[in-house]
Design a protein around this motif. Structure first.
Motif, PDB file in Angstrom:
ATOM      1  N   MET A   1       0.845  -1.192   0.000  1.00 56.70           N
ATOM      2  CA  MET A   1       0.000   0.000   0.000  1.00 56.70           C
ATOM      3  C   MET A   1       0.883   1.245   0.000  1.00 56.70           C
ATOM      4  O   MET A   1       1.933   1.289   0.645  1.00 56.70           O
ATOM      5  CB  MET A   1      -0.920  -0.007   1.220  1.00 56.70           C
ATOM      6  CG  MET A   1      -1.872   1.180   1.283  1.00 56.70           C
ATOM      7  SD  MET A   1      -2.986   1.060   2.704  1.00 56.70           S
ATOM      8  CE  MET A   1      -3.974  -0.360   2.213  1.00 56.70           C
ATOM      9  N   SER A   3       2.515   4.658   0.830  1.00 53.73           N
ATOM     10  CA  SER A   3       2.697   5.323   2.113  1.00 53.73           C
ATOM     11  C   SER A   3       2.039   6.701   2.097  1.00 53.73           C
ATOM     12  O   SER A   3       1.782   7.287   1.052  1.00 53.73           O
ATOM     13  CB  SER A   3       4.191   5.464   2.430  1.00 53.73           C
ATOM     14  OG  SER A   3       4.825   6.282   1.473  1.00 53.73           O
ATOM     15  N   ILE A   4       1.772   7.204   3.289  1.00 51.58           N
ATOM     16  CA  ILE A   4       1.168   8.516   3.454  1.00 51.58           C
ATOM     17  C   ILE A   4       2.286   9.534   3.637  1.00 51.58           C
ATOM     18  O   ILE A   4       3.146   9.389   4.503  1.00 51.58           O
ATOM     19  CB  ILE A   4       0.224   8.528   4.670  1.00 51.58           C
ATOM     20  CG1 ILE A   4      -0.910   7.515   4.454  1.00 51.58           C
ATOM     21  CG2 ILE A   4      -0.349   9.925   4.903  1.00 51.58           C
ATOM     22  CD1 ILE A   4      -1.718   7.230   5.707  1.00 51.58           C
ATOM     23  N   LEU A 180      -7.349   9.435   9.274  1.00 52.31           N
ATOM     24  CA  LEU A 180      -6.881   8.387   8.372  1.00 52.31           C
ATOM     25  C   LEU A 180      -7.739   7.137   8.442  1.00 52.31           C
ATOM     26  O   LEU A 180      -7.753   6.336   7.505  1.00 52.31           O
ATOM     27  CB  LEU A 180      -5.422   8.052   8.696  1.00 52.31           C
ATOM     28  CG  LEU A 180      -4.438   9.219   8.520  1.00 52.31           C
ATOM     29  CD1 LEU A 180      -3.034   8.807   8.935  1.00 52.31           C
ATOM     30  CD2 LEU A 180      -4.441   9.730   7.086  1.00 52.31           C
ATOM     31  N   ARG A 184      -8.449   8.584   3.284  1.00 53.70           N
ATOM     32  CA  ARG A 184      -7.042   8.309   3.010  1.00 53.70           C
ATOM     33  C   ARG A 184      -6.465   9.361   2.065  1.00 53.70           C
ATOM     34  O   ARG A 184      -6.307   9.120   0.872  1.00 53.70           O
ATOM     35  CB  ARG A 184      -6.877   6.908   2.413  1.00 53.70           C
ATOM     36  CG  ARG A 184      -5.417   6.476   2.250  1.00 53.70           C
ATOM     37  CD  ARG A 184      -4.659   6.481   3.559  1.00 53.70           C
ATOM     38  NE  ARG A 184      -5.202   5.550   4.508  1.00 53.70           N
ATOM     39  CZ  ARG A 184      -4.764   4.295   4.659  1.00 53.70           C
ATOM     40  NH1 ARG A 184      -3.787   3.855   3.918  1.00 53.70           N
ATOM     41  NH2 ARG A 184      -5.325   3.505   5.562  1.00 53.70           N
ATOM     42  N   ASP A 186      -3.446  11.691   0.477  1.00 56.29           N
ATOM     43  CA  ASP A 186      -2.097  11.271   0.087  1.00 56.29           C
ATOM     44  C   ASP A 186      -1.043  11.735   1.077  1.00 56.29           C
ATOM     45  O   ASP A 186       0.061  11.182   1.101  1.00 56.29           O
ATOM     46  CB  ASP A 186      -1.773  11.827  -1.302  1.00 56.29           C
ATOM     47  CG  ASP A 186      -2.750  11.314  -2.352  1.00 56.29           C
ATOM     48  OD1 ASP A 186      -2.685  10.122  -2.679  1.00 56.29           O
ATOM     49  OD2 ASP A 186      -3.588  12.107  -2.819  1.00 56.29           O
ATOM     50  N   HIS A 215      -1.511   3.500  10.253  1.00 58.21           N
ATOM     51  CA  HIS A 215      -2.697   3.438   9.405  1.00 58.21           C
ATOM     52  C   HIS A 215      -2.377   3.127   7.954  1.00 58.21           C
ATOM     53  O   HIS A 215      -3.285   3.029   7.128  1.00 58.21           O
ATOM     54  CB  HIS A 215      -3.468   4.763   9.491  1.00 58.21           C
ATOM     55  CG  HIS A 215      -4.267   4.894  10.744  1.00 58.21           C
ATOM     56  ND1 HIS A 215      -3.685   5.239  11.949  1.00 58.21           N
ATOM     57  CD2 HIS A 215      -5.579   4.713  10.995  1.00 58.21           C
ATOM     58  CE1 HIS A 215      -4.620   5.264  12.890  1.00 58.21           C
ATOM     59  NE2 HIS A 215      -5.766   4.955  12.341  1.00 58.21           N
ATOM     60  N   GLU A 216      -1.117   2.947   7.637  1.00 58.22           N
ATOM     61  CA  GLU A 216      -0.755   2.688   6.249  1.00 58.22           C
ATOM     62  C   GLU A 216      -1.077   1.254   5.829  1.00 58.22           C
ATOM     63  O   GLU A 216      -1.237   0.990   4.646  1.00 58.22           O
ATOM     64  CB  GLU A 216       0.724   2.986   6.030  1.00 58.22           C
ATOM     65  CG  GLU A 216       1.037   4.458   6.117  1.00 58.22           C
ATOM     66  CD  GLU A 216       2.495   4.787   5.876  1.00 58.22           C
ATOM     67  OE1 GLU A 216       2.787   5.922   5.440  1.00 58.22           O
ATOM     68  OE2 GLU A 216       3.348   3.904   6.116  1.00 58.22           O
ATOM     69  N   THR A 218      -3.756  -0.455   7.099  1.00 58.64           N
ATOM     70  CA  THR A 218      -5.122  -0.801   7.458  1.00 58.64           C
ATOM     71  C   THR A 218      -6.045  -0.679   6.265  1.00 58.64           C
ATOM     72  O   THR A 218      -5.692  -0.074   5.259  1.00 58.64           O
ATOM     73  CB  THR A 218      -5.601   0.145   8.572  1.00 58.64           C
ATOM     74  OG1 THR A 218      -5.545   1.510   8.122  1.00 58.64           O
ATOM     75  CG2 THR A 218      -4.762  -0.017   9.821  1.00 58.64           C
TER      76      THR A 218
END
Length: 218
Positions: A1, A3-4, A180, A184, A186, A215-216, A218
């Motif tokens: 996934m 990353s934020i 988050l 979601r 960026d 939370h990245e 989830t």
């Protein structure tokens, strides 16, 4: 996934930048607009950028003249400018072409409860990312949260335009997880939420970053 993206902002002291740079943060922001509580002193700016590194350094300005941007670039090499005023798409494009900077364009959300009609399409070819922040009369962010229900429609439009959307406005280690968990974006941007007694707090920075990273997956 994916990353934020995490931007920590509002640094004024080299030792605090050094602590932030030791963490896995993507960008470190400096308030170059004058007259703010966290405004950077010009003579200190090169030291701040040296600690952050040019690639992670973001200069935050409000309706600057081109000459003002050039003056800050003469003091140090930094790669990204965050424009928080009423800068036009043409101005953003000229900044990119003239200085080779990446441009983050900020749009402010008023507390009136109405869905904002931001002209994202008009800016899409002139900027590299958009950022939503709460409205402050003095310009820039006011350190307040806004109605997060307004984010998804803007996020959908940014997705269609192929531009990342970051969110700021009163974020802390205590509430960023709630954001988050629902939405979601960026990236997230925080300044006052990583401070204690008016100074950047290493432990608070770590808690904020840990909450985001948790939370990245989830």
């Amino acid at each position: 996934m994916k990353s934020i993206h995490v931007k920590l902002c509002g640094f004024r002291r080299p030792e605090e930048v050094r602590e932030a740079a030791a963490l896995e943060v993507d960008r470190i922001g400096f308030i170059l607009a004058r007259g703010r509580r966290r405004s950077v002193e010009p003579e200190v700016f090169p030291d701040l950028v040296r600690e952050a590194g040019p690639d992670r350094s973001v200069g935050v300005l409000v309706d600057p003249a081109m000459e003002e941007i050039g003056t800050w670039l003469d003091r140090a090499t930094w790669k990204t400018v965050q424009l928080c005023g009423g800068e036009s798409p043409d101005f953003c494009r000229r900044v990119k072409e003239t200085f080779g900077l990446s441009v983050i364009k900020v749009f402010h959300v008023c507390q009136c409860g109405k869905q904002p009609a931001f002209p994202l399409d008009a800016y899409a070819s002139s900027v590299d990312a958009f950022l939503l922040d709460a409205f402050a009369p003095e310009g820039g962010g006011g350190g307040k949260t806004f109605d997060w229900n307004l984010i998804p429609p803007v996020l959908d439009r940014c997705r269609r335009l192929g531009k990342p959307l970051w969110v700021a406005g009163g974020l802390t280690a205590s509430n960023v997880g709630k954001l988050l968990g629902r939405i979601r974006p960026d990236g997230v941007d925080v300044s006052g939420g990583i401070e204690r007694n008016g100074k950047k707090c290493p432990e608070t920075m770590k808690r904020f970053l840990k909450e985001v990273r948790s939370h990245e997956d989830t």
